[in-house]
Design a protein around this motif. Structure first.
Motif, PDB file in Angstrom:
ATOM      1  N   HIS A 120       2.008  -2.639  -3.586  1.00 27.17           N
ATOM      2  CA  HIS A 120       3.465  -2.621  -3.654  1.00 27.17           C
ATOM      3  C   HIS A 120       3.503  -2.202  -5.146  1.00 27.17           C
ATOM      4  O   HIS A 120       3.073  -2.639  -6.303  1.00 27.17           O
ATOM      5  N   LYS A 165      11.537  -8.450 -11.581  1.00 22.71           N
ATOM      6  CA  LYS A 165      11.806  -8.034 -10.010  1.00 22.71           C
ATOM      7  C   LYS A 165      10.283  -7.980  -9.238  1.00 22.71           C
ATOM      8  O   LYS A 165      10.154  -8.574  -8.378  1.00 22.71           O
ATOM      9  N   HIS A 186       8.822   0.493  -4.372  1.00 21.27           N
ATOM     10  CA  HIS A 186      10.140  -0.253  -4.563  1.00 21.27           C
ATOM     11  C   HIS A 186      10.601   0.432  -5.798  1.00 21.27           C
ATOM     12  O   HIS A 186      10.224   0.210  -7.125  1.00 21.27           O
ATOM     13  N   LEU A 230       8.554 -10.688  -6.741  1.00 22.00           N
ATOM     14  CA  LEU A 230       7.924 -10.055  -5.441  1.00 22.00           C
ATOM     15  C   LEU A 230       6.530 -10.604  -5.228  1.00 22.00           C
ATOM     16  O   LEU A 230       6.196 -11.159  -4.298  1.00 22.00           O
TER      17      LEU A 230
END
Length: 383
Positions: free
Chosen positions: A333, A261, A366, A265
């Motif tokens: 992030h 993931k 996230h 990203l």
């Protein structure tokens, strides 16, 4: 001024790697690689072919004339004979530039290395420059996504670090209409297989997806290349960056899912991905349970294969270490796995994610929900 491949060869003390990257078979990667071989030879460079697969395409086959081909090595497996690149012969011949097709290829049993990209890495160590080809779906971080989108399994995979190792990456791009026309006319596969391929893999939807992924993948590598060429300062590059960080624990149940993931990203944002493990004293190699140590090492190995930069930070306060790292490395992030604790247990024990949210500034969080099915489908890292 952008450097040519010849400039890179002249500058480096080890072999330079150039990759022609495509979004599907038939876009012209091998053709472009052979054309460059001819161009370099005309400029006085010593060029030889280590391995090429012309796929019986007349235009590509014609380009073999005038280029030396290092003899292949024959292997007998199960009563059948196979030919592979002879890495010993390549090293003995030691040309300035060797052309090696199909970087994602798996060698037959008995070869020195299991994968062709391992052959290439060995050749680069001997200061021989390599030009190779690769389709984007074979990158480890993308392969699962391609399988899900196209319903066509990707068997052969290359660690993302190999693309990062490349000194130059050139996208070989043609329109989807032209590619499908090449297929219909028998220039990619036999005509008898063309119609099925058009219906299964070479659909407009699949090709659009693969083409976009290819362009994003190459874009994500450009800041580093520009910085290395001295066209962008480290400070300017950092200010332009929105890095991704994925936090790994010492009990990494779903680390593979989190890593995929996070790296996806990072690719979408054309930025770096850091896999950060905060190691307490109680988790040192001499203290941690051997089973957990093995799982952790496998996941750190997978992180490297996916193209993440692995960072181990010795610290007792996990949140403080993660916040400090995020601040100093321009992380915007942060990817975490959903807590395995119930809300009640989180109130008792505290929540690492909640603490990070409170302590960090300017970082988007996230939280990835994992399922048992996803865990069973996780792949083991490449060797």
């Amino acid at each position: 001024m952008a450097k040519t491949f010849e400039d890179l060869i002249a500058k480096k003390t080890q072999g330079s790697l150039k990759i022609y990257l495509g979004y599907a078979a038939g876009v012209g990667k091998t053709y472009e690689m052979l054309q460059e071989g001819h161009r370099l030879k005309k400029r006085g460079m010593d060029v030889a072919i280590g391995y090429v697969e012309p796929h019986a395409r007349p235009e590509t086959t014609a380009l073999l004339d005038g280029l030396e081909q290092i003899p292949l090595k024959t292997f007998s497996v199960g009563g059948r004979k196979f030919q592979e690149m002879d890495i010993s012969a390549v090293l003995k011949r030691a040309p300035q530039v060797v052309l090696i097709d199909e970087l994602a290829h798996s060698n037959v049993e008995g070869a020195k290395f299991e994968k062709r990209y391992e052959d290439v890495l060995e050749i680069l160590k001997h200061k021989i420059n390599v030009i190779s080809t690769l389709n984007v779906q074979h990158l480890e971080s993308i392969a699962d996504k391609v399988t899900e989108a196209t319903q066509v399994p990707v068997q052969e995979r290359v660690p993302d670090r190999i693309l990062r190792r490349a000194d130059q990456v050139v996208v070989v791009d043609v329109t989807m209409e032209e590619l499908r026309e090449r297929l219909r006319s028998g220039k990619i596969y036999e005509r008898t297989k063309a119609e099925l391929a058009l219906q299964k893999f070479f659909t407009y939807e699949n090709l659009s997806f693969l083409r976009e992924v290819t362009l994003r993948e190459v874009a994500g590598d450009q800041v580093r290349k520009i910085e290395e060429q001295g066209l962008l300062t480290r400070k300017a590059a950092d200010l332009a960056e929105e890095a991704v960080m994925v936090a790994l624990s010492s009990n990494p149940t779903h680390a593979g899912i989190l890593l995929r993931k996070a790296t996806r990203l990072a690719q979408q944002l054309s930025t770096r991905c850091y896999a950060v493990y905060v190691q307490k004293k109680s988790e040192s190699p001499t203290e941690i349970d051997s089973t957990l140590q093995r799982k952790l090492q496998n996941n750190l190995k997978l992180a490297k294969s996916l193209g993440a930069e692995v960072v181990t930070i010795p610290a007792e306060n996990i949140v403080e270490a993660l916040v400090t790292f995020a601040t100093t490395h321009h992380v915007k992030h942060a990817v975490f796995g959903k807590s395995r604790y119930t809300p009640f247990m989180e109130r008792l024990k505290g929540s690492l994610i909640s603490e990070f949210v409170y302590e960090s500034v300017g970082v988007d969080i996230h939280i990835v929900t994992t399922t048992g099915e996803e865990e069973r489908n996780e792949l083991t890292p490449l060797p």
